[in-house]
Write a protein that holds these residues in place. Sequence first.
Motif, mmCIF file in Angstrom:
data_model
loop_
_atom_site.group_PDB
_atom_site.id
_atom_site.type_symbol
_atom_site.label_atom_id
_atom_site.label_comp_id
_atom_site.label_asym_id
_atom_site.label_seq_id
_atom_site.Cartn_x
_atom_site.Cartn_y
_atom_site.Cartn_z
ATOM 1 N N ILE A 83 0.838 -1.207 0.000
ATOM 2 C CA ILE A 83 0.000 0.000 0.000
ATOM 3 C C ILE A 83 0.872 1.256 0.000
ATOM 4 C CG2 ILE A 83 -1.740 1.294 1.279
ATOM 5 C CD1 ILE A 83 -2.753 -1.370 2.368
ATOM 6 N N ASP A 84 1.839 1.322 0.908
ATOM 7 C CA ASP A 84 2.842 2.390 0.970
ATOM 8 C C ASP A 84 2.229 3.785 0.853
ATOM 9 O OD1 ASP A 84 5.320 3.549 1.205
ATOM 10 O OD2 ASP A 84 5.737 3.496 -0.938
ATOM 11 N N CYS A 85 1.568 4.220 1.924
ATOM 12 C CA CYS A 85 1.015 5.575 1.929
ATOM 13 C C CYS A 85 1.515 6.328 3.154
ATOM 14 C CB CYS A 85 -0.512 5.555 1.895
ATOM 15 S SG CYS A 85 -1.264 4.879 3.391
ATOM 16 N N ARG A 86 1.409 7.651 3.122
ATOM 17 C CA ARG A 86 1.936 8.482 4.199
ATOM 18 C C ARG A 86 1.220 8.231 5.518
ATOM 19 N NH1 ARG A 86 2.468 14.621 2.405
ATOM 20 N NH2 ARG A 86 0.301 14.271 1.775
ATOM 21 N N ALA A 87 -0.079 7.923 5.444
ATOM 22 C CA ALA A 87 -0.847 7.676 6.669
ATOM 23 C C ALA A 87 -0.300 6.458 7.418
ATOM 24 C CB ALA A 87 -2.318 7.471 6.331
ATOM 25 N N LEU A 88 0.018 5.387 6.690
ATOM 26 C CA LEU A 88 0.567 4.194 7.323
ATOM 27 C C LEU A 88 1.954 4.460 7.892
ATOM 28 C CD1 LEU A 88 -0.485 1.269 4.949
ATOM 29 C CD2 LEU A 88 -1.336 1.768 7.238
ATOM 30 N N ARG A 89 2.762 5.238 7.172
ATOM 31 C CA ARG A 89 4.092 5.561 7.673
ATOM 32 C C ARG A 89 3.992 6.381 8.961
ATOM 33 N NH1 ARG A 89 5.375 6.129 2.051
ATOM 34 N NH2 ARG A 89 5.050 8.383 2.131
ATOM 35 N N PHE A 90 3.028 7.296 9.006
ATOM 36 C CA PHE A 90 2.833 8.091 10.222
ATOM 37 C C PHE A 90 2.391 7.207 11.385
ATOM 38 C CE2 PHE A 90 -0.041 10.503 13.005
ATOM 39 C CZ PHE A 90 0.849 11.456 13.475
ATOM 40 N N LEU A 91 1.448 6.286 11.126
ATOM 41 C CA LEU A 91 1.005 5.372 12.181
ATOM 42 C C LEU A 91 2.152 4.491 12.654
ATOM 43 C CD1 LEU A 91 -2.548 4.250 10.974
ATOM 44 C CD2 LEU A 91 -1.992 5.646 12.972
ATOM 45 N N GLY A 92 3.029 4.125 11.731
ATOM 46 C CA GLY A 92 4.195 3.337 12.107
ATOM 47 C C GLY A 92 5.100 4.095 13.062
ATOM 48 N N ARG A 93 5.271 5.401 12.811
ATOM 49 C CA ARG A 93 6.122 6.214 13.690
ATOM 50 C C ARG A 93 5.485 6.414 15.058
ATOM 51 N NH1 ARG A 93 6.824 9.132 8.822
ATOM 52 N NH2 ARG A 93 5.282 10.688 9.471
ATOM 53 N N THR A 94 4.169 6.381 15.120
ATOM 54 C CA THR A 94 3.477 6.582 16.402
ATOM 55 C C THR A 94 3.098 5.268 17.087
ATOM 56 O OG1 THR A 94 1.304 6.698 15.312
ATOM 57 C CG2 THR A 94 2.502 8.768 15.599
ATOM 58 N N SER A 95 3.453 4.143 16.497
ATOM 59 C CA SER A 95 2.980 2.846 17.000
ATOM 60 C C SER A 95 3.471 2.546 18.416
ATOM 61 C CB SER A 95 3.400 1.722 16.042
ATOM 62 O OG SER A 95 4.818 1.663 15.936
ATOM 63 N N LEU A 96 4.680 2.979 18.756
ATOM 64 C CA LEU A 96 5.184 2.709 20.107
ATOM 65 C C LEU A 96 4.375 3.482 21.146
ATOM 66 C CD1 LEU A 96 7.237 1.249 21.812
ATOM 67 C CD2 LEU A 96 8.806 3.170 21.519
ATOM 68 N N THR A 97 4.048 4.742 20.827
ATOM 69 C CA THR A 97 3.213 5.536 21.729
ATOM 70 C C THR A 97 1.831 4.915 21.865
ATOM 71 O OG1 THR A 97 4.381 7.529 21.005
ATOM 72 C CG2 THR A 97 2.323 7.847 22.201
ATOM 73 N N ILE A 98 1.274 4.481 20.734
ATOM 74 C CA ILE A 98 -0.049 3.851 20.767
ATOM 75 C C ILE A 98 -0.028 2.606 21.653
ATOM 76 C CG2 ILE A 98 -1.780 2.648 19.373
ATOM 77 C CD1 ILE A 98 -1.042 4.538 17.071
ATOM 78 N N MET A 99 1.033 1.791 21.520
ATOM 79 C CA MET A 99 1.120 0.574 22.309
ATOM 80 C C MET A 99 1.212 0.878 23.804
ATOM 81 S SD MET A 99 3.954 -2.498 22.207
ATOM 82 C CE MET A 99 5.138 -1.643 23.233
ATOM 83 N N CYS A 100 1.953 1.947 24.164
ATOM 84 C CA CYS A 100 2.157 2.268 25.576
ATOM 85 C C CYS A 100 0.952 2.960 26.209
ATOM 86 C CB CYS A 100 3.393 3.161 25.724
ATOM 87 S SG CYS A 100 4.940 2.352 25.298
#
Length: 200
Positions: free
Chosen positions: A121-138
């Motif tokens: 898919i490779d879209c900016r929204a997924l890349r942004f969610l990837g960068r925030t994934s650690l915060t989301i998990m915590c």
Amino acid sequence: MALALVSFLSIIVMWSLDLPVEQFRLPWALDILPFSMLFYCIGYLLSEFILPHVQQVSQTQTLAHIAFAVVSVAGLYLLWLFDGWTKLEVNLNGASTNNPFWMLCAAMLGFVSSLMLCIAIDCRALRFLGRTSLTIMCVHEPVKRMMIFIMAKIVGVSTDALRANFVYALLVTAITVLICIVAHLILDKIAPALVGNPVR
């Protein structure tokens, strides 16, 4: 990586000796955190040594996107068959599973399938969610519990009934992720080191 491996092997030993693994709970889910840390380590190694080459190929060849999408869908279908074949039961909230080894295999299969789908898919929204994934998990667990409680009061149903309703559960998930993203942006402004960014 070493922490994840030691924890995983310890849980396997406790499970094989029929010890009550589910009774050993730590705050902030630290007893199941090493499982996720293993995949964060794998993700880091992939991003450093493999993904740059994969992304370079996927940017220049449309067929590569299709191939990654096919592999990801096939992997997710195989995961569905795998869960049925092994009768795998996993309860991360209760930190319990009927087979830790099969759980790791299923998690790895799901991880690779999801990774291939994200590359396809490779879209900016997924890349942004990837960068925030650690915060989301915590952050997500207390936020999710609060949202479930509030939503159940508004709708007038029990929290269990709310969890069982797909639409309500999806709405709770979307609001929870949104709140976590806002928390990530705030932390990035006031304490960027906490979200893995350099101090500006």
